[in-house]
Design an enzyme around this catalytic site. Structure first.
Site, PDB file in Angstrom:
ATOM      1  CG  ASP A  10      -1.853   1.210   1.266  1.00  0.00           C
ATOM      2  OD1 ASP A  10      -2.531   1.456   0.252  1.00  0.00           O
ATOM      3  OD2 ASP A  10      -1.912   1.924   2.287  1.00  0.00           O
ATOM      4  CB  SER A  11       0.185   4.757  -0.749  1.00  0.00           C
ATOM      5  OG  SER A  11      -0.992   4.907   0.030  1.00  0.00           O
ATOM      6  CE1 TYR A  42       2.907   5.590  -3.333  1.00  0.00           C
ATOM      7  CE2 TYR A  42       1.908   3.688  -4.397  1.00  0.00           C
ATOM      8  CZ  TYR A  42       2.998   4.279  -3.782  1.00  0.00           C
ATOM      9  OH  TYR A  42       4.153   3.562  -3.617  1.00  0.00           O
ATOM     10  N   GLY A  43      -2.872   8.846  -4.054  1.00  0.00           N
ATOM     11  CA  GLY A  43      -4.151   9.261  -4.644  1.00  0.00           C
ATOM     12  C   GLY A  43      -4.128  10.596  -5.363  1.00  0.00           C
ATOM     13  CB  CYS A  73      -3.074   0.437  -2.507  1.00  0.00           C
ATOM     14  SG  CYS A  73      -3.102   2.148  -3.045  1.00  0.00           S
ATOM     15  CG  ASN A  74      -9.473   0.727  -3.033  1.00  0.00           C
ATOM     16  OD1 ASN A  74     -10.409   0.083  -3.467  1.00  0.00           O
ATOM     17  ND2 ASN A  74      -9.151   0.706  -1.756  1.00  0.00           N
ATOM     18  CB  THR A  75      -4.645   4.718  -5.504  1.00  0.00           C
ATOM     19  OG1 THR A  75      -5.524   5.287  -4.531  1.00  0.00           O
ATOM     20  CG2 THR A  75      -4.213   5.761  -6.485  1.00  0.00           C
ATOM     21  CD  GLU A 152      -0.177   6.946   5.776  1.00  0.00           C
ATOM     22  OE1 GLU A 152       0.904   6.916   6.365  1.00  0.00           O
ATOM     23  OE2 GLU A 152      -0.685   5.952   5.226  1.00  0.00           O
ATOM     24  CB  CYS A 184      -9.424   4.898   0.039  1.00  0.00           C
ATOM     25  SG  CYS A 184      -7.797   5.310   0.727  1.00  0.00           S
ATOM     26  CB  THR A 185      -6.877   0.016   1.944  1.00  0.00           C
ATOM     27  OG1 THR A 185      -5.714   0.723   1.486  1.00  0.00           O
ATOM     28  CG2 THR A 185      -7.322  -0.977   0.890  1.00  0.00           C
ATOM     29  CG  HIS A 186      -5.190   5.241   4.086  1.00  0.00           C
ATOM     30  ND1 HIS A 186      -4.641   4.703   2.949  1.00  0.00           N
ATOM     31  CD2 HIS A 186      -4.154   5.710   4.824  1.00  0.00           C
ATOM     32  CE1 HIS A 186      -3.310   4.862   2.985  1.00  0.00           C
ATOM     33  NE2 HIS A 186      -3.002   5.459   4.123  1.00  0.00           N
TER      34      HIS A 186
END
Ligand code: DGL
Length: 273
Positions: A10-11, A42-43, A73-75, A152, A184-186
């Site tokens: 992931d980012s 990354y988005g 990560c979806n992006t 984050e 978005c995985t966040h």
């Protein structure tokens, strides 16, 4: 092969939501995770950058001898999944298909919302995936770039953040929207605030949980599932500082059995042809 780890990327910390679902479902599996904190988010990046960085993370995981890769990560899934699949000779899955499949199954009103990063929304990947399964569904997407930064920074449980979530989602929900994908995985870390804003009647889809089913299916299909307990400590790498990452990971995964290490970006660099 069976005793090798599963690799997740992931980012940043977002993919930990997928990691948690995978370890809950498949406790025997060992895991290697890499979060590119230094270059997160990354988005907001260009497609070219997302592809370049993701391929570096993929190579890092390959160097750890993983048996399968989860693009958590979806992006990165939106822009690189097909590219990554062609690059490596192990199974690779992303997080968009499992989430959109669940949304199609769940919605009765046929009005589905997607919350994601700017880049995922712009890619139109969720719409494509959902409409490819049921073209009568209406999809409304919203980019929530602030959410990634909040998670984050590990401030996702504060009153200020509750207000930011409320404001961001102010005019998002349509009258009949009954299903919303956390694209978005966040975002699952913000579930309590998102659920409160959208209402309890709206089903929130966390693609992490659904992706873990997919991981299990793939391991079985390739006959590479761990037969005995392999996992004692989860190996986590970040390109940013270890401390915040470790705190978020310990809170979210509810374990201190983590080996969190910071690595330099130079270690990820791929030779250019
Ligand atoms: N967690 C990532 C996703 O699922 C991306 C967040 C970001 O780097 O912008 O899209």
């Amino acid at each position: 092969m069976m005793n090798k780890p599963i690799g997740l990327l992931d980012s940043g910390v977002g993919g930990l939501t997928v990691l948690k679902a995978v370890t809950d479902r498949l406790p025997n599996e060992s895991i290697v995770y890499i979060g590119d904190t230094k270059r997160c988010p990354y988005g907001n990046r260009s497609k070219e950058e997302i592809i370049e960085y993701t391929l570096e993370l993929v190579q890092f995981l390959m160097d750890q001898h993983v048996k399968m890769i989860v693009v958590a990560c979806n992006t990165a899934t939106a822009h690189t999944l097909e590219i990554v699949k062609k690059k490596v000779d192990i199974p690779v899955i992303g997080v968009i298909e499992p989430g959109s499949e669940a949304a199609v199954r769940l919605t009765t009103s046929k009005e589905v919302g997607v919350l994601a990063t700017v880049s995922t929304v712009d890619s139109g990947f969720y719409e494509k995936s959902i409409l490819g399964k049921d073209e009568s569904i209406h999809v409304k997407s919203l980019a929530c770039p602030k959410f990634v930064d909040i998670v984050e920074k590990n401030v996702y449980e504060t009153v200020e953040v509750k207000k930011i979530v409320e404001k961001s989602l102010e005019s998002f929900k349509t009258e009949n929207m009954d299903t919303v994908i956390l694209g978005c995985t966040h975002f699952p870390l913000l579930t309590p605030f998102i659920q409160e804003r959208l209402g309890i009647e709206v089903a929130l889809i966390d693609s992490g949980a659904l992706t873990s089913h997919e991981v299990e299916k793939v391991l079985k299909a390739f006959k590479i599932e761990a037969r005995a307990v392999n996992a004692s400590v989860i190996d986590i790498y970040t390109t940013g500082p270890e401390e915040t990452f470790r705190t978020i990971a310990q809170n979210w995964l509810q374990t201190s059995q983590l080996n969190v290490r910071s690595i330099s970006l130079e270690r990820l660099e791929l030779p250019h042809d």
